[in-house]
Design a protein around this motif. Structure first.
Motif, PDB file in Angstrom:
ATOM      1  N   LEU A  76       0.903  -0.919   0.110  1.00  0.00           N
ATOM      2  CA  LEU A  76       0.277   0.037   0.006  1.00  0.00           C
ATOM      3  C   LEU A  76       0.840   1.482   0.949  1.00  0.00           C
ATOM      4  O   LEU A  76       0.269   1.731  -0.666  1.00  0.00           O
ATOM      5  CB  LEU A  76      -0.553  -0.254   1.054  1.00  0.00           C
ATOM      6  CG  LEU A  76      -1.949   0.922   1.134  1.00  0.00           C
ATOM      7  CD1 LEU A  76      -2.602   0.739   0.220  1.00  0.00           C
ATOM      8  CD2 LEU A  76      -2.496   1.127   2.055  1.00  0.00           C
ATOM      9  N   LEU A  77       2.047   1.048   0.641  1.00  0.00           N
ATOM     10  CA  LEU A  77       3.210   2.736   0.545  1.00  0.00           C
ATOM     11  C   LEU A  77       4.280   2.695  -0.343  1.00  0.00           C
ATOM     12  O   LEU A  77       4.516   3.182  -0.234  1.00  0.00           O
ATOM     13  CB  LEU A  77       3.586   2.549   2.203  1.00  0.00           C
ATOM     14  CG  LEU A  77       2.455   2.442   3.411  1.00  0.00           C
ATOM     15  CD1 LEU A  77       3.140   2.553   4.896  1.00  0.00           C
ATOM     16  CD2 LEU A  77       1.384   4.124   3.322  1.00  0.00           C
ATOM     17  N   HIS A  78       3.828   1.571  -0.818  1.00  0.00           N
ATOM     18  CA  HIS A  78       5.265   1.592  -1.899  1.00  0.00           C
ATOM     19  C   HIS A  78       5.324   2.722  -2.980  1.00  0.00           C
ATOM     20  O   HIS A  78       6.962   2.899  -3.495  1.00  0.00           O
ATOM     21  CB  HIS A  78       5.347   0.221  -2.375  1.00  0.00           C
ATOM     22  CG  HIS A  78       4.970  -0.053  -4.085  1.00  0.00           C
ATOM     23  ND1 HIS A  78       3.386  -0.144  -3.597  1.00  0.00           N
ATOM     24  CD2 HIS A  78       5.167  -0.086  -5.540  1.00  0.00           C
ATOM     25  CE1 HIS A  78       2.553  -0.405  -5.055  1.00  0.00           C
ATOM     26  NE2 HIS A  78       3.581   0.164  -5.520  1.00  0.00           N
ATOM     27  N   ASP A  79       4.282   3.863  -3.477  1.00  0.00           N
ATOM     28  CA  ASP A  79       4.211   4.455  -4.429  1.00  0.00           C
ATOM     29  C   ASP A  79       4.011   5.337  -4.164  1.00  0.00           C
ATOM     30  O   ASP A  79       3.050   6.874  -4.379  1.00  0.00           O
ATOM     31  CB  ASP A  79       3.231   4.139  -5.440  1.00  0.00           C
ATOM     32  CG  ASP A  79       4.057   2.768  -6.327  1.00  0.00           C
ATOM     33  OD1 ASP A  79       3.172   2.957  -7.503  1.00  0.00           O
ATOM     34  OD2 ASP A  79       5.604   3.221  -6.807  1.00  0.00           O
ATOM     35  N   ILE A  80       3.953   5.583  -2.232  1.00  0.00           N
ATOM     36  CA  ILE A  80       3.629   6.881  -1.560  1.00  0.00           C
ATOM     37  C   ILE A  80       4.497   7.933  -2.186  1.00  0.00           C
ATOM     38  O   ILE A  80       4.002   9.406  -2.108  1.00  0.00           O
ATOM     39  CB  ILE A  80       3.669   6.704   0.085  1.00  0.00           C
ATOM     40  CG1 ILE A  80       3.016   7.695   0.740  1.00  0.00           C
ATOM     41  CG2 ILE A  80       4.829   6.612   0.257  1.00  0.00           C
ATOM     42  CD1 ILE A  80       2.207   7.719   2.212  1.00  0.00           C
ATOM     43  N   GLY A  81       5.948   7.935  -2.574  1.00  0.00           N
ATOM     44  CA  GLY A  81       6.317   9.206  -3.052  1.00  0.00           C
ATOM     45  C   GLY A  81       6.227   9.365  -4.092  1.00  0.00           C
ATOM     46  O   GLY A  81       6.599  10.576  -4.716  1.00  0.00           O
ATOM     47  N   LYS A  82       5.463   9.507  -5.109  1.00  0.00           N
ATOM     48  CA  LYS A  82       4.421  10.040  -5.979  1.00  0.00           C
ATOM     49  C   LYS A  82       3.633  10.686  -5.460  1.00  0.00           C
ATOM     50  O   LYS A  82       3.730  11.664  -6.187  1.00  0.00           O
ATOM     51  CB  LYS A  82       3.946   8.971  -6.725  1.00  0.00           C
ATOM     52  CG  LYS A  82       4.835   7.846  -8.122  1.00  0.00           C
ATOM     53  CD  LYS A  82       3.922   6.568  -8.790  1.00  0.00           C
ATOM     54  CE  LYS A  82       5.063   6.181  -9.683  1.00  0.00           C
ATOM     55  NZ  LYS A  82       4.042   5.324 -10.054  1.00  0.00           N
ATOM     56  N   ALA A  83       3.305  10.711  -4.048  1.00  0.00           N
ATOM     57  CA  ALA A  83       1.896  11.807  -4.127  1.00  0.00           C
ATOM     58  C   ALA A  83       3.396  13.105  -3.832  1.00  0.00           C
ATOM     59  O   ALA A  83       2.149  14.564  -4.082  1.00  0.00           O
ATOM     60  CB  ALA A  83       1.260  11.613  -2.933  1.00  0.00           C
ATOM     61  N   VAL A  84       4.293  13.023  -3.729  1.00  0.00           N
ATOM     62  CA  VAL A  84       5.157  14.344  -3.577  1.00  0.00           C
ATOM     63  C   VAL A  84       6.243  14.860  -4.629  1.00  0.00           C
ATOM     64  O   VAL A  84       7.036  15.363  -4.106  1.00  0.00           O
ATOM     65  CB  VAL A  84       5.397  14.461  -1.938  1.00  0.00           C
ATOM     66  CG1 VAL A  84       4.352  14.834  -1.442  1.00  0.00           C
ATOM     67  CG2 VAL A  84       6.624  13.205  -1.371  1.00  0.00           C
ATOM     68  N   ASP A  85       6.230  13.679  -5.793  1.00  0.00           N
ATOM     69  CA  ASP A  85       8.139  13.542  -6.183  1.00  0.00           C
ATOM     70  C   ASP A  85       7.897  14.585  -7.014  1.00  0.00           C
ATOM     71  O   ASP A  85       9.204  14.777  -7.990  1.00  0.00           O
ATOM     72  CB  ASP A  85       7.617  12.117  -7.307  1.00  0.00           C
ATOM     73  CG  ASP A  85       6.442  12.213  -8.562  1.00  0.00           C
ATOM     74  OD1 ASP A  85       5.773  12.985  -7.922  1.00  0.00           O
ATOM     75  OD2 ASP A  85       6.798  11.181  -8.768  1.00  0.00           O
ATOM     76  N   HIS A  86       6.807  15.712  -7.401  1.00  0.00           N
ATOM     77  CA  HIS A  86       6.856  16.606  -8.018  1.00  0.00           C
ATOM     78  C   HIS A  86       7.296  17.993  -7.231  1.00  0.00           C
ATOM     79  O   HIS A  86       8.025  19.555  -7.453  1.00  0.00           O
ATOM     80  CB  HIS A  86       5.576  17.344  -9.066  1.00  0.00           C
ATOM     81  CG  HIS A  86       4.460  16.976  -7.804  1.00  0.00           C
ATOM     82  ND1 HIS A  86       3.596  15.794  -7.565  1.00  0.00           N
ATOM     83  CD2 HIS A  86       4.122  18.239  -7.437  1.00  0.00           C
ATOM     84  CE1 HIS A  86       2.918  16.126  -6.299  1.00  0.00           C
ATOM     85  NE2 HIS A  86       2.664  18.155  -6.118  1.00  0.00           N
ATOM     86  N   GLU A  87       7.352  17.794  -5.870  1.00  0.00           N
ATOM     87  CA  GLU A  87       7.662  18.429  -5.442  1.00  0.00           C
ATOM     88  C   GLU A  87       8.766  18.117  -5.019  1.00  0.00           C
ATOM     89  O   GLU A  87       9.305  19.278  -4.010  1.00  0.00           O
ATOM     90  CB  GLU A  87       7.043  19.028  -4.424  1.00  0.00           C
ATOM     91  CG  GLU A  87       5.048  19.567  -4.456  1.00  0.00           C
ATOM     92  CD  GLU A  87       4.874  18.968  -3.554  1.00  0.00           C
ATOM     93  OE1 GLU A  87       3.205  19.494  -3.789  1.00  0.00           O
ATOM     94  OE2 GLU A  87       4.423  19.351  -2.045  1.00  0.00           O
ATOM     95  N   VAL A  88      10.086  17.332  -4.370  1.00  0.00           N
ATOM     96  CA  VAL A  88      11.487  16.539  -3.592  1.00  0.00           C
ATOM     97  C   VAL A  88      11.348  16.284  -4.694  1.00  0.00           C
ATOM     98  O   VAL A  88      11.422  15.266  -5.605  1.00  0.00           O
ATOM     99  CB  VAL A  88      10.861  15.794  -2.391  1.00  0.00           C
ATOM    100  CG1 VAL A  88      12.058  15.131  -1.644  1.00  0.00           C
ATOM    101  CG2 VAL A  88       9.646  16.340  -1.822  1.00  0.00           C
ATOM    102  N   GLU A  89      13.428  16.243  -4.802  1.00  0.00           N
ATOM    103  CA  GLU A  89      13.776  15.845  -5.832  1.00  0.00           C
ATOM    104  C   GLU A  89      14.029  14.302  -5.177  1.00  0.00           C
ATOM    105  O   GLU A  89      14.194  13.783  -4.120  1.00  0.00           O
ATOM    106  CB  GLU A  89      15.811  16.705  -5.540  1.00  0.00           C
ATOM    107  CG  GLU A  89      15.191  17.980  -6.035  1.00  0.00           C
ATOM    108  CD  GLU A  89      16.780  18.450  -6.383  1.00  0.00           C
ATOM    109  OE1 GLU A  89      17.807  17.792  -5.400  1.00  0.00           O
ATOM    110  OE2 GLU A  89      16.564  19.917  -6.546  1.00  0.00           O
ATOM    111  N   GLY A  90      14.818  13.000  -6.710  1.00  0.00           N
ATOM    112  CA  GLY A  90      14.738  12.121  -6.026  1.00  0.00           C
ATOM    113  C   GLY A  90      14.046  11.245  -6.477  1.00  0.00           C
ATOM    114  O   GLY A  90      12.356  11.392  -6.976  1.00  0.00           O
ATOM    115  N   SER A  91      13.922   9.881  -7.278  1.00  0.00           N
ATOM    116  CA  SER A  91      13.081   9.125  -7.310  1.00  0.00           C
ATOM    117  C   SER A  91      12.304   9.084  -6.305  1.00  0.00           C
ATOM    118  O   SER A  91      11.883   8.826  -5.068  1.00  0.00           O
ATOM    119  CB  SER A  91      13.602   7.764  -7.924  1.00  0.00           C
ATOM    120  OG  SER A  91      14.253   7.395  -6.408  1.00  0.00           O
ATOM    121  N   HIS A  92      10.680   8.175  -7.187  1.00  0.00           N
ATOM    122  CA  HIS A  92       9.290   8.226  -5.914  1.00  0.00           C
ATOM    123  C   HIS A  92      10.356   7.280  -5.478  1.00  0.00           C
ATOM    124  O   HIS A  92       9.188   6.923  -3.936  1.00  0.00           O
ATOM    125  CB  HIS A  92       8.844   7.890  -7.111  1.00  0.00           C
ATOM    126  CG  HIS A  92       8.261   6.504  -7.528  1.00  0.00           C
ATOM    127  ND1 HIS A  92       8.176   5.984  -8.586  1.00  0.00           N
ATOM    128  CD2 HIS A  92       7.519   5.344  -7.142  1.00  0.00           C
ATOM    129  CE1 HIS A  92       8.651   4.951  -8.912  1.00  0.00           C
ATOM    130  NE2 HIS A  92       8.057   4.536  -8.087  1.00  0.00           N
TER     131      HIS A  92
END
Length: 522
Positions: free
Chosen positions: A368-384
């Motif tokens: 459930l949490l594996h792609d949670i980085g995509k929620a803010v990947d346009h605001e934070v540098e780095g891969s999701h």
């Protein structure tokens, strides 16, 4: 004396009576004159009033006629405008219908060509089988003749040949090692290109326009002017309040909202639709509506996150993680909703963990949490994946959860069973049929580009993209391409496809070479 006094009195009385009578008549004459004057004045007033009333009536009739004429002209103008609008709409519908007909004809023509080629290939395959049988028989006969001529058995001949080609094999092994090293370098180059393409996608370049814009339909083109407002104040207020770019171009009855942040774009879309329905479009109303819609979207985000947690059966998530999960409702990848994808990965990982006897709850939590980085990947540098791992540490997730999130795209070497399960579940969810979509135009262009790449190589006779672009079947000219060159040609075409095309999954490159021997008996 007494008579004189009586006469005087009589005369006085007579004079008084005459005076009173004369006064009476004079007074009456004056009253009659005043009455007559009053009657004449009243008559004049009545005549003036009648004339004025007649003039008022005439003016009212003229005004009513003018208003009727103006309303009629306005109605005729609106009717002409509506008629013109209907004609434009009919023309656009006809054009779209013609476009769809052309595309349908093209696809049907391609399908018939593929069917015809398949039949031809089947016939050629049958002929090839027969030729192979004849060739095997000829080889057996020639082998017997060679044994008689050379005086060597098959085993002795094999030993002799092996000794002769041993040095050649060593040389080919060295060439193969060199080829592997070059392939390794190519894989590294490919990874670098993937990183660059991901950076371009994160910057919302042209090729990601389909996922970074929303279209709002307008009731009429007149609404565009109201959205822009006097000197552009309304559109500036809306862009400032939402952080979204509004594109008002020649597209009829439509406004395009452009922003890489899907939540902002959704807020702007809902706010604009509500303003259009309400009809009151001005800066104060825009700010009020956007703020109200923003609260509604935040509530929807929280509810979506809670619903996802409930469906996956995961407990004890941080409130901020719940909000971030809800934001994935408005995030897509190749048309696949990321929140639905995360729930699917959780279910798949849970089922595989259950079959293997591993921790089901832990697998579901990571899924459930594996792609949670995509929620803010346009605001934070780095891969999701890395962003998601950092957020997991921030919200006190266990080291196993953090590691599996970071490793689900092999950016870290998987060290736990859960990390391998999540990577497998993620690949299954993304690659299953129907999970991700392409537009018809993109699909057709990709097929044409695929065939064009294959046709650009020398020695290629025909190339056909089949299985919805999952395979490219290439027929080469046997007089120009040898059997050994076929392998290299397939590899070169595959590398060229990887370099120039973007596609989900993988594409099979199938090169076919048919040798024909023609001789004439005289």
């Amino acid at each position: 004396m007494a008579d004189i006094n009586g006469l005087l009195i009589l005369i006085l009385l007579l004079a008084t009576g005459v005076g009173l009578g004369a006064g009476y008549f004079l007074q009456r004459r004056l009253v009659e004159n005043k009455i007559k004057q009053a009657e004449e004045q009243a008559k004049k007033i009545l005549e003036g009033a009648e004339k004025e009333a007649e003039n008022k009536k005439r003016e009212a009739l003229l005004e009513a006629k003018d208003r009727l004429y103006h309303d009629r002209a306005q109605l005729e103008e609106e009717t002409r405008a509506r008629w013109q609008e209907l004609q434009n709409l009919e023309r656009r519908l006809i054009q779209r219908e013609e476009t769809l007909d052309r595309r349908t004809d093209y696809l049907e023509r391609r399908e018939r060509e593929v069917i015809a080629q398949s039949k031809e290939l089947n016939n050629k395959e049958k002929l090839l089988v027969e030729k192979e049988k004849e060739l095997a028989q000829l080889i057996a006969e020639e082998r017997k003749r060679l044994e008689r001529i050379s005086g060597l058995t098959v085993e002795e001949a094999k030993k002799f040949l092996l000794e002769n080609i041993e040095s050649e094999v060593r040389h080919e092994a060295a060439l193969k090692i060199k080829e592997i090293e070059e392939e390794t370098r190519e894989i590294a180059d490919k990874k670098a290109k993937e990183i660059l393409s991901l950076a371009i996608q994160r910057c919302a370049a042209d090729h990601t326009a389909e996922t970074t814009v929303s279209v709002v339909t307008l009731p009429s083109d007149e609404m565009k002017g109201r959205i822009i407002g006097r000197e552009g104040r309304n559109i500036r207020a809306l862009e400032t309040a939402t952080g979204v770019d509004l594109i008002i171009d020649d597209t009829p009855e439509a406004v395009i909202l452009s922003a890489f942040d899907p939540v902002r774009r959704e807020i702007a879309r809902l706010a604009l639709e509500k303003l259009i329905v309400d009809g009151r479009i001005h800066p104060a109303r825009i700010e009020e509506t956007v703020e109200k819609i923003r609260k509604e979207v935040e509530d929807n985000i929280r509810e979506a996150g809670e619903q996802a947690i409930f469906e996956a059966g995961v407990q004890g998530l941080h409130p901020e993680e719940v909000k971030l999960l809800g934001r994935l409702k408005y995030r897509t990848s190749y048309g696949q909703n990321v929140l639905q994808h995360s729930k699917e990965v959780a279910f798949l990982a849970g089922m595989m963990a259950s079959e293997l006897g591993e921790d089901v709850q832990l697998a579901k939590r990571i899924g459930l949490l594996h792609d949670i980085g995509k929620a803010v990947d346009h605001e934070v540098e780095g891969s999701h994946a890395q962003i998601g791992a950092d957020m997991g540490r921030k919200y006190n997730e266990s080291p196993r959860v953090v590691h599996a999130i970071a490793a689900h795209h092999n950016e870290e070497v998987p060290r736990t069973v859960e990390a391998v399960l999540i990577a497998a579940a993620d690949a299954i969810s993304a690659s299953r049929p129907g999970a991700r979509r392409e537009t018809l135009e993109t699909y057709i262009k990709r097929l044409e580009k695929l065939e064009k790449i294959a046709d650009s190589f020398p020695g290629v006779e025909k190339a056909y993209a089949i299985q919805a672009g999952r395979e490219i079947r290439i027929i080469v000219k046997p007089e120009e391409i040898s059997d050994g060159e076929v392998v290299m040609l397939a590899r070169d075409i595959a590398k060229r496809i990887e370099k120039e095309l973007e596609y989900p999954g993988q594409i099979k490159v199938n090169v076919i070479r048919e040798t024909r021997a023609v001789e004439y008996a005289k």
